[in-house]
Write a protein that holds these residues in place. Structure first.
Motif, PDB file in Angstrom:
ATOM      1  N   GLU A 241       4.362 -37.427  17.879  1.00 56.79           N
ATOM      2  CA  GLU A 241       4.695 -36.507  16.879  1.00 56.79           C
ATOM      3  C   GLU A 241       3.595 -36.122  16.296  1.00 56.79           C
ATOM      4  OE1 GLU A 241       7.312 -36.330  12.637  1.00 56.79           O
ATOM      5  OE2 GLU A 241       7.610 -38.014  13.995  1.00 56.79           O
ATOM      6  N   VAL A 242       3.443 -34.666  16.091  1.00 55.16           N
ATOM      7  CA  VAL A 242       2.185 -34.238  15.428  1.00 55.16           C
ATOM      8  C   VAL A 242       2.539 -33.482  13.998  1.00 55.16           C
ATOM      9  CG1 VAL A 242       0.258 -32.654  15.589  1.00 55.16           C
ATOM     10  CG2 VAL A 242       1.128 -33.984  17.657  1.00 55.16           C
ATOM     11  N   THR A 243       1.868 -33.586  13.101  1.00 51.84           N
ATOM     12  CA  THR A 243       1.836 -32.762  11.874  1.00 51.84           C
ATOM     13  C   THR A 243       0.574 -32.193  11.411  1.00 51.84           C
ATOM     14  OG1 THR A 243       1.205 -34.657  10.311  1.00 51.84           O
ATOM     15  CG2 THR A 243       3.673 -34.190  10.790  1.00 51.84           C
ATOM     16  N   GLU A 244       0.565 -30.817  11.095  1.00 48.01           N
ATOM     17  CA  GLU A 244      -0.703 -30.031  10.877  1.00 48.01           C
ATOM     18  C   GLU A 244      -1.012 -29.967   9.629  1.00 48.01           C
ATOM     19  OE1 GLU A 244      -0.226 -26.749  13.068  1.00 48.01           O
ATOM     20  OE2 GLU A 244       0.597 -27.627  14.844  1.00 48.01           O
ATOM     21  N   GLN A 245      -2.143 -29.772   8.898  1.00 55.23           N
ATOM     22  CA  GLN A 245      -2.579 -29.730   7.382  1.00 55.23           C
ATOM     23  C   GLN A 245      -3.799 -28.757   7.682  1.00 55.23           C
ATOM     24  OE1 GLN A 245      -3.212 -33.103   5.317  1.00 55.23           O
ATOM     25  NE2 GLN A 245      -1.024 -34.143   5.831  1.00 55.23           N
ATOM     26  N   SER A 246      -3.675 -27.413   7.425  1.00 59.95           N
ATOM     27  CA  SER A 246      -4.773 -26.478   7.338  1.00 59.95           C
ATOM     28  C   SER A 246      -4.947 -26.332   5.710  1.00 59.95           C
ATOM     29  CB  SER A 246      -4.166 -25.311   8.191  1.00 59.95           C
ATOM     30  OG  SER A 246      -5.462 -24.344   7.950  1.00 59.95           O
ATOM     31  N   ARG A 247      -5.920 -26.546   5.188  1.00 58.56           N
ATOM     32  CA  ARG A 247      -6.214 -26.295   3.802  1.00 58.56           C
ATOM     33  C   ARG A 247      -7.597 -25.889   3.489  1.00 58.56           C
ATOM     34  NH1 ARG A 247      -3.840 -32.337   1.933  1.00 58.56           N
ATOM     35  NH2 ARG A 247      -1.736 -32.074   2.222  1.00 58.56           N
ATOM     36  N   LEU A 248      -7.575 -24.997   2.426  1.00 62.13           N
ATOM     37  CA  LEU A 248      -8.588 -24.392   1.797  1.00 62.13           C
ATOM     38  C   LEU A 248      -9.326 -25.322   1.099  1.00 62.13           C
ATOM     39  CD1 LEU A 248     -10.386 -21.906   0.940  1.00 62.13           C
ATOM     40  CD2 LEU A 248      -8.905 -21.562  -1.089  1.00 62.13           C
ATOM     41  N   GLY A 249     -10.714 -25.428   1.349  1.00 58.03           N
ATOM     42  CA  GLY A 249     -11.723 -26.391   0.702  1.00 58.03           C
ATOM     43  C   GLY A 249     -12.279 -27.470   1.594  1.00 58.03           C
ATOM     44  N   SER A 250     -13.203 -28.361   1.356  1.00 56.08           N
ATOM     45  CA  SER A 250     -13.967 -29.129   2.056  1.00 56.08           C
ATOM     46  C   SER A 250     -13.133 -30.140   2.970  1.00 56.08           C
ATOM     47  CB  SER A 250     -14.625 -30.253   0.880  1.00 56.08           C
ATOM     48  OG  SER A 250     -15.260 -31.268   1.782  1.00 56.08           O
ATOM     49  N   PRO A 251     -13.428 -30.043   4.280  1.00 54.56           N
ATOM     50  CA  PRO A 251     -12.726 -30.767   5.279  1.00 54.56           C
ATOM     51  C   PRO A 251     -13.047 -32.307   4.991  1.00 54.56           C
ATOM     52  CG  PRO A 251     -14.166 -29.139   6.318  1.00 54.56           C
ATOM     53  CD  PRO A 251     -14.601 -29.046   4.865  1.00 54.56           C
ATOM     54  N   ALA A 252     -14.068 -32.629   4.443  1.00 53.22           N
ATOM     55  CA  ALA A 252     -14.325 -34.126   4.219  1.00 53.22           C
ATOM     56  C   ALA A 252     -13.438 -34.633   3.032  1.00 53.22           C
ATOM     57  CB  ALA A 252     -15.801 -34.338   3.678  1.00 53.22           C
ATOM     58  N   ASN A 253     -13.265 -33.850   1.966  1.00 56.22           N
ATOM     59  CA  ASN A 253     -12.296 -34.299   1.056  1.00 56.22           C
ATOM     60  C   ASN A 253     -10.968 -34.393   1.488  1.00 56.22           C
ATOM     61  OD1 ASN A 253     -14.632 -34.299  -0.830  1.00 56.22           O
ATOM     62  ND2 ASN A 253     -14.331 -32.352  -1.482  1.00 56.22           N
ATOM     63  N   HIS A 254     -10.684 -33.342   2.377  1.00 52.91           N
ATOM     64  CA  HIS A 254      -9.030 -33.537   2.510  1.00 52.91           C
ATOM     65  C   HIS A 254      -8.937 -34.736   3.687  1.00 52.91           C
ATOM     66  CE1 HIS A 254      -8.245 -29.704   0.767  1.00 52.91           C
ATOM     67  NE2 HIS A 254      -8.849 -28.846   1.688  1.00 52.91           N
ATOM     68  N   LEU A 255     -10.089 -35.066   4.422  1.00 54.44           N
ATOM     69  CA  LEU A 255      -9.776 -36.151   5.401  1.00 54.44           C
ATOM     70  C   LEU A 255      -9.782 -37.446   4.329  1.00 54.44           C
ATOM     71  CD1 LEU A 255     -12.168 -35.153   8.224  1.00 54.44           C
ATOM     72  CD2 LEU A 255      -9.689 -35.573   8.539  1.00 54.44           C
ATOM     73  N   VAL A 256     -10.717 -37.704   3.480  1.00 59.95           N
ATOM     74  CA  VAL A 256     -10.688 -38.835   2.707  1.00 59.95           C
ATOM     75  C   VAL A 256      -9.413 -39.098   1.985  1.00 59.95           C
ATOM     76  CG1 VAL A 256     -11.908 -39.678   0.742  1.00 59.95           C
ATOM     77  CG2 VAL A 256     -13.196 -38.719   2.432  1.00 59.95           C
ATOM     78  N   ASP A 257      -8.566 -37.794   1.504  1.00 60.66           N
ATOM     79  CA  ASP A 257      -7.487 -37.991   0.671  1.00 60.66           C
ATOM     80  C   ASP A 257      -6.327 -38.404   1.725  1.00 60.66           C
ATOM     81  OD1 ASP A 257      -8.489 -37.126  -1.568  1.00 60.66           O
ATOM     82  OD2 ASP A 257      -7.953 -34.981  -1.263  1.00 60.66           O
ATOM     83  N   ALA A 258      -6.334 -37.824   2.971  1.00 63.11           N
ATOM     84  CA  ALA A 258      -5.360 -38.342   4.188  1.00 63.11           C
ATOM     85  C   ALA A 258      -5.466 -39.586   4.561  1.00 63.11           C
ATOM     86  CB  ALA A 258      -5.317 -37.201   5.314  1.00 63.11           C
TER      87      ALA A 258
END
Length: 301
Positions: A241-258
């Motif tokens: 099962e795959v979910t997608e998150q395409s977000r405006l902003g820093s990739p590193a910050n989004h990964l740390v949050d996830a």
């Protein structure tokens, strides 16, 4: 030597946590764990000292992998545990040993406060140069941390795994990194959450100046690009099962949050021939130092 998961073991709390993680992953992969302890001979003046001689030093260093192996065999009876000691420069020995391993696992320790995790000079050198995936495990990592909480809200290793998170550069997607993430999610029967971050282009301010805001269109375009990039992989791994998150902003910050809700974070490290030495990359570097869950750094061309 048969393929193994190799752990850099030095007796510290973080290396013991790395060994425990490696044993759990070895059970999923059905491969042995190799505990590799690198030691350096005692300098000659100390070797002559009656209480700090070479034989005493060797005796204590031999206890580190032996005691760790005994504990792993008790807690993970289905996993074969191999111990090995080598003398030499730790980074060079670990890199050489990694060549016949599926994974190399290292520990990282928390910095003071909430600033992140420390990857020592040996760890950074190994991550920057290893050809196999390197997994970094923080001190204190427990099996229950990788699983969703039970119905009572209590951490438990008896529940399903939390998602595996993949940081994906949709402009340069690499098959090696994507395959690793899908395989890890498949083994864990976990959701794969694919995260991509992007920034507004330079012409954005000029569009605003003429009364046009292209953000909504760009958001749709980026999300569509991510879906298209993942389409062949969804077909190849229909059971993931795959979910997608395409977000405006820093990739590193989004990964740390996830990472807060993940069992594993997967990032790529591009192999570059640089006259100033090897580099890990800004996104991988930030995730290694700030994610609160194990991080797999996968080298790719």
């Amino acid at each position: 030597m048969a393929r193994t998961i190799t752990v850099g073991l030095d007796g510290s709390a973080e290396s013991r946590a790395a060994a425990e993680w490696a044993a759990r992953d070895a059970a999923l992969r059905q491969v042995p764990v190799r505990l590799l302890h690198v030691w350096q001979p005692v300098p000659e003046p100390l070797a002559q000292a009656p209480l700090l001689g070479a034989e005493t030093h060797q005796h204590w260093t031999e206890r580190i992998p032996r005691d760790a192996a005994e504990g792993l065999r008790l807690r993970h009876p289905g996993v074969e545990v191999i111990t090995e000691q080598r003398a030499g420069a730790p980074a060079e020995v670990l890199l050489e040993a990694s060549r016949d391993a599926e994974l190399l696992v290292l520990g990282s320790r928390a910095l003071s406060g909430l600033t992140g995790f420390l990857i020592g000079s040996v760890g950074q050198s190994v991550v920057a140069r290893a050809e196999v995936p390197v997994v970094l495990v923080r001190a204190g990592e427990q099996a229950a941390d990788e699983h969703v909480k039970d119905p009572a809200g209590i951490p438990s290793s008896a529940t399903g795994f939390r998602p595996v998170v993949l940081g994906l550069d949709i402009e340069n997607p690499d098959d090696t990194v994507i395959t690793f993430a899908f395989e890890e999610a498949r083994r864990r029967r976990a959701v794969l959450t694919v995260v991509t971050g992007w920034n507004l282009p330079p012409y954005y301010v000029y569009s605003l100046a003429v009364g046009v805001d292209p953000r909504e269109e760009m958001i749709r375009e980026q999300a569509a690009a991510l879906t298209e990039a993942l389409l062949p992989w969804r077909e190849k791994y229909p059971d993931v099962e795959v979910t997608e998150q395409s977000r405006l902003g820093s990739p590193a910050n989004h990964l740390v949050d996830a990472a807060h809700e993940a069992s594993l974070v997967v990032v790529g490290r591009r192999v570059r021939c640089n006259p100033f030495g090897v580099h890990i990359g800004a996104v991988a570097h930030a995730v290694m130092h700030h994610a609160t869950t194990p991080v797999a750094v996968v080298a790719h061309a």
